[in-house]
Write an enzyme that holds these catalytic residues in place. Structure first.
Site, PDB file in Angstrom:
ATOM      1  N   HIS A 107       0.814  -1.212   0.000  1.00 16.58           N
ATOM      2  CA  HIS A 107       0.000   0.000   0.000  1.00 16.58           C
ATOM      3  C   HIS A 107       0.850   1.266   0.000  1.00 16.58           C
ATOM      4  CE1 HIS A 107      -3.558  -2.479   1.798  1.00 16.58           C
ATOM      5  NE2 HIS A 107      -3.356  -2.707   0.511  1.00 16.58           N
ATOM      6  N   CYS A 141       6.029  20.188  -7.794  1.00 19.83           N
ATOM      7  CA  CYS A 141       7.083  19.590  -8.610  1.00 19.83           C
ATOM      8  C   CYS A 141       7.579  20.636  -9.626  1.00 19.83           C
ATOM      9  CB  CYS A 141       6.512  18.368  -9.327  1.00 19.83           C
ATOM     10  SG  CYS A 141       7.615  17.561 -10.512  1.00 19.83           S
ATOM     11  N   THR A 181      -3.477  -8.697  10.768  1.00 22.40           N
ATOM     12  CA  THR A 181      -4.346  -8.233   9.694  1.00 22.40           C
ATOM     13  C   THR A 181      -5.698  -8.916   9.781  1.00 22.40           C
ATOM     14  OG1 THR A 181      -4.656  -8.159   7.286  1.00 22.40           O
ATOM     15  CG2 THR A 181      -3.274  -9.941   8.153  1.00 22.40           C
ATOM     16  N   SER A 182      -6.734  -8.173   9.414  1.00 24.30           N
ATOM     17  CA  SER A 182      -8.096  -8.708   9.473  1.00 24.30           C
ATOM     18  C   SER A 182      -8.388  -9.667   8.341  1.00 24.30           C
ATOM     19  CB  SER A 182      -9.109  -7.556   9.440  1.00 24.30           C
ATOM     20  OG  SER A 182      -8.959  -6.802   8.245  1.00 24.30           O
TER      21      SER A 182
END
Length: 240
Positions: A107, A141, A181-182
């Site tokens: 992620h 940027c 973690t679920s």
């Protein structure tokens, strides 16, 4: 355990033991009534980038104030005895700070930034943030685009390189250990299923029952910091 590959699949629970609030916790009064989708989606970014940037900048600095716990350190120590890969849904750097060398972030990371327009990596200065504030204008940027955190928002695809390495790490594992973690967020939740389908033992470490518990080879109702420091030594007996 020489010539054995251990693949660790970690989630928010392992970082919560270091004092990192999980995503669903109320983290500060400023955002207590904000829909998580509003600050973790491309639509939210387009509507109010200054609010999204403030949220993630605060989390970036908050993560620096916490330290790896015994669970993170145990996983890093396993590298003395096995080839260890960490596949994590977490956006913090606690596994790396504990010493783990092969960490795949499904992620993204709060410690990486890129341009929302041209996708170029950004390594410029970040404004200091000793206390959370509601809005901060994102840096720009050279192309004029706004700088965003290199994390995966709702509706975005996982980074292909991290995903490919994670799939490979699971496919080559001799044992997979799922921590904190679920097991309900896909596609990450499909990795333990893939391991089981390939005949790889899957050990779940979680104080609460999850969607994975019924199919896991073994479920340990322990926290990461409690279970992991001795888990590698216990594996032969646990797996019979």
């Amino acid at each position: 355990m020489v010539n054995v590959q251990v693949t660790v699949l970690s989630g928010a629970g392992i970082s919560a033991e270091s004092g990192v609030p999980t995503f669903r916790d109320v983290e500060t009064g400023l955002w207590a009534k904000v829909d998580p989708y509003e600050i973790s989606s491309t639509e939210g970014w387009q509507r109010h980038p200054e609010k999204v940037w403030a949220w993630y900048l605060w989390r970036h600095y908050m993560m620096k104030a916490v330290a790896p716990n015994d669970g993170h350190r145990a996983v890093a120590a396993w590298q003395d005895y096995a080839e260890v890969h960490v596949v994590t849904q977490n956006v913090d750097d606690l596994h790396e700070r504990a010493g783990s060398q092969r960490v795949h972030h499904l992620h993204g990371s709060l410690f990486e930034f890129r341009c929302a327009r041209c996708d170029a990596a950004y390594d410029g200065d970040l404004p200091a943030m000793p206390e959370p504030v509601e809005t901060v204008n994102p840096p720009r940027c050279a192309c004029g685009g706004m700088i965003r955190p290199n994390v995966v928002w709702f509706g975005e695809a996982l980074p292909s390189e991290a995903w490919d390495r994670s799939v490979e790490a699971v496919a080559n594992a001799d044992v997979a250990i799922v921590v904190g973690t679920s097991a309900v967020v896909y596609p990450a939740a499909g990795l333990p299923e893939m391991a089981l389908a390939n005949g790889v033992p899957v050990i779940e470490v979680n104080p609460e029952a999850t969607a994975l518990s019924a199919s896991a080879t073994l479920s340990l109702r322990e926290t990461a910091a409690t279970a992991l420091p001795t888990l590698l030594q216990r594996l032969p007996a646990l797996l019979g």
